[in-house]
Design a protein around this motif. Structure first.
Motif, PDB file in Angstrom:
ATOM      1  N   ARG A  89     -74.911 -16.585 -17.105  1.00  0.00           N
ATOM      2  CA  ARG A  89     -73.527 -16.178 -17.391  1.00  0.00           C
ATOM      3  C   ARG A  89     -73.502 -14.963 -18.320  1.00  0.00           C
ATOM      4  O   ARG A  89     -72.682 -14.068 -18.146  1.00  0.00           O
ATOM      5  N   GLU A  90     -74.391 -14.946 -19.319  1.00  0.00           N
ATOM      6  CA  GLU A  90     -74.468 -13.789 -20.218  1.00  0.00           C
ATOM      7  C   GLU A  90     -74.791 -12.519 -19.443  1.00  0.00           C
ATOM      8  O   GLU A  90     -74.179 -11.478 -19.660  1.00  0.00           O
ATOM      9  N   LYS A  91     -75.757 -12.610 -18.559  1.00  0.00           N
ATOM     10  CA  LYS A  91     -76.152 -11.432 -17.771  1.00  0.00           C
ATOM     11  C   LYS A  91     -75.026 -11.017 -16.818  1.00  0.00           C
ATOM     12  O   LYS A  91     -74.760  -9.826 -16.644  1.00  0.00           O
ATOM     13  N   ALA A  92     -74.358 -11.992 -16.212  1.00  0.00           N
ATOM     14  CA  ALA A  92     -73.229 -11.683 -15.329  1.00  0.00           C
ATOM     15  C   ALA A  92     -72.127 -10.992 -16.131  1.00  0.00           C
ATOM     16  O   ALA A  92     -71.540 -10.009 -15.676  1.00  0.00           O
ATOM     17  N   ASP A 116     -68.959   4.324 -14.851  1.00  0.00           N
ATOM     18  CA  ASP A 116     -68.768   4.705 -13.454  1.00  0.00           C
ATOM     19  C   ASP A 116     -69.868   4.139 -12.564  1.00  0.00           C
ATOM     20  O   ASP A 116     -70.032   4.572 -11.423  1.00  0.00           O
ATOM     21  N   LEU A 117     -70.635   3.200 -13.078  1.00  0.00           N
ATOM     22  CA  LEU A 117     -71.736   2.641 -12.303  1.00  0.00           C
ATOM     23  C   LEU A 117     -71.225   1.861 -11.090  1.00  0.00           C
ATOM     24  O   LEU A 117     -70.157   1.256 -11.140  1.00  0.00           O
ATOM     25  N   THR A 118     -72.023   1.847 -10.047  1.00  0.00           N
ATOM     26  CA  THR A 118     -71.738   0.958  -8.919  1.00  0.00           C
ATOM     27  C   THR A 118     -72.189  -0.438  -9.322  1.00  0.00           C
ATOM     28  O   THR A 118     -72.930  -0.609 -10.303  1.00  0.00           O
ATOM     29  N   LEU A 119     -71.795  -1.420  -8.552  1.00  0.00           N
ATOM     30  CA  LEU A 119     -72.208  -2.796  -8.842  1.00  0.00           C
ATOM     31  C   LEU A 119     -73.726  -2.916  -8.841  1.00  0.00           C
ATOM     32  O   LEU A 119     -74.314  -3.504  -9.750  1.00  0.00           O
ATOM     33  N   SER A 148     -78.843  -3.535 -11.763  1.00  0.00           N
ATOM     34  CA  SER A 148     -80.220  -3.079 -12.010  1.00  0.00           C
ATOM     35  C   SER A 148     -80.455  -2.757 -13.487  1.00  0.00           C
ATOM     36  O   SER A 148     -81.580  -2.810 -13.960  1.00  0.00           O
ATOM     37  N   HIS A 149     -79.402  -2.440 -14.233  1.00  0.00           N
ATOM     38  CA  HIS A 149     -79.543  -2.188 -15.668  1.00  0.00           C
ATOM     39  C   HIS A 149     -79.755  -3.480 -16.451  1.00  0.00           C
ATOM     40  O   HIS A 149     -80.272  -3.444 -17.564  1.00  0.00           O
ATOM     41  N   ILE A 150     -79.336  -4.598 -15.883  1.00  0.00           N
ATOM     42  CA  ILE A 150     -79.355  -5.866 -16.618  1.00  0.00           C
ATOM     43  C   ILE A 150     -80.499  -6.785 -16.182  1.00  0.00           C
ATOM     44  O   ILE A 150     -81.100  -7.458 -16.997  1.00  0.00           O
ATOM     45  N   ILE A 151     -80.773  -6.830 -14.896  1.00  0.00           N
ATOM     46  CA  ILE A 151     -81.801  -7.763 -14.432  1.00  0.00           C
ATOM     47  C   ILE A 151     -82.749  -7.099 -13.440  1.00  0.00           C
ATOM     48  O   ILE A 151     -82.433  -6.094 -12.820  1.00  0.00           O
ATOM     49  N   VAL A 200     -71.271 -12.706  -9.999  1.00  0.00           N
ATOM     50  CA  VAL A 200     -71.021 -11.262 -10.065  1.00  0.00           C
ATOM     51  C   VAL A 200     -70.268 -10.770  -8.828  1.00  0.00           C
ATOM     52  O   VAL A 200     -69.247 -10.091  -8.939  1.00  0.00           O
ATOM     53  N   TYR A 201     -70.771 -11.135  -7.659  1.00  0.00           N
ATOM     54  CA  TYR A 201     -70.106 -10.668  -6.441  1.00  0.00           C
ATOM     55  C   TYR A 201     -68.757 -11.358  -6.251  1.00  0.00           C
ATOM     56  O   TYR A 201     -67.813 -10.758  -5.748  1.00  0.00           O
ATOM     57  N   GLY A 202     -68.668 -12.616  -6.665  1.00  0.00           N
ATOM     58  CA  GLY A 202     -67.412 -13.350  -6.546  1.00  0.00           C
ATOM     59  C   GLY A 202     -66.309 -12.763  -7.400  1.00  0.00           C
ATOM     60  O   GLY A 202     -65.182 -12.559  -6.944  1.00  0.00           O
ATOM     61  N   VAL A 203     -66.624 -12.478  -8.672  1.00  0.00           N
ATOM     62  CA  VAL A 203     -65.614 -11.904  -9.566  1.00  0.00           C
ATOM     63  C   VAL A 203     -65.165 -10.547  -9.037  1.00  0.00           C
ATOM     64  O   VAL A 203     -63.963 -10.262  -9.008  1.00  0.00           O
ATOM     65  N   THR A 204     -66.099  -9.722  -8.605  1.00  0.00           N
ATOM     66  CA  THR A 204     -65.696  -8.388  -8.135  1.00  0.00           C
ATOM     67  C   THR A 204     -64.876  -8.480  -6.845  1.00  0.00           C
ATOM     68  O   THR A 204     -63.915  -7.729  -6.672  1.00  0.00           O
TER      69      THR A 204
END
Length: 127
Positions: A7-10, A21-24, A29-32, A45-49
């Motif tokens: 959840r923290e990473k999400a 302006d990053l893409t999803l 890729s910056h986080i995991i 992540v994909y669900g929220v977006t």
């Protein structure tokens, strides 16, 4: 990785999307690393977006004397993440979602964030 860490990473990915302006895919890729992307993380992540407009609409209805875009960005992102779990992921008990959101608010927000997040999300749990 534990669900709390996921959840923290999400949250970090979603927060980046809100502030850059990053893409999803770039934010992820910056986080995991690719090998860390488990199904729970992907769902969050994909669900929220994907459901962002519906989630924001639901939040707007419950915010009293606030607009969604007046909220601090971290609180808004925590609320979106938690609300996605409450509305679309039945396998996690609502009390766990609430506790997790409060912990995220304590970690990433200010002194009042956890109480605010708890107050808003409690309105959804009471329904």
């Amino acid at each position: 990785m534990k669900r709390h860490e996921i959840r923290e990473k999400a949250l970090q990915v979603l927060f980046q999307l809100e502030n850059t302006d990053l893409t999803l895919e770039e934010a992820i890729s910056h986080i995991i690393e690719d090998n860390e992307m488990n199904p729970f993380f992907k769902t969050l992540v994909y669900g929220v977006t994907k459901k962002l407009q519906e989630i924001d609409h639901q939040l707007e209805e419950k915010l009293e004397n606030w607009s969604l875009y007046r909220l601090p960005k971290i609180e808004r992102t925590i609320l979106r993440l938690a609300l996605y779990e409450l509305l679309y992921m039945d396998e996690t008990p609502s009390a766990v979602v609430l506790d997790e959101a409060i912990e995220l608010a304590k970690t990433f927000g200010d002194d009042k964030s956890s109480k605010f997040v708890n107050g808003v999300l409690s309105k959804f749990v009471e329904q």
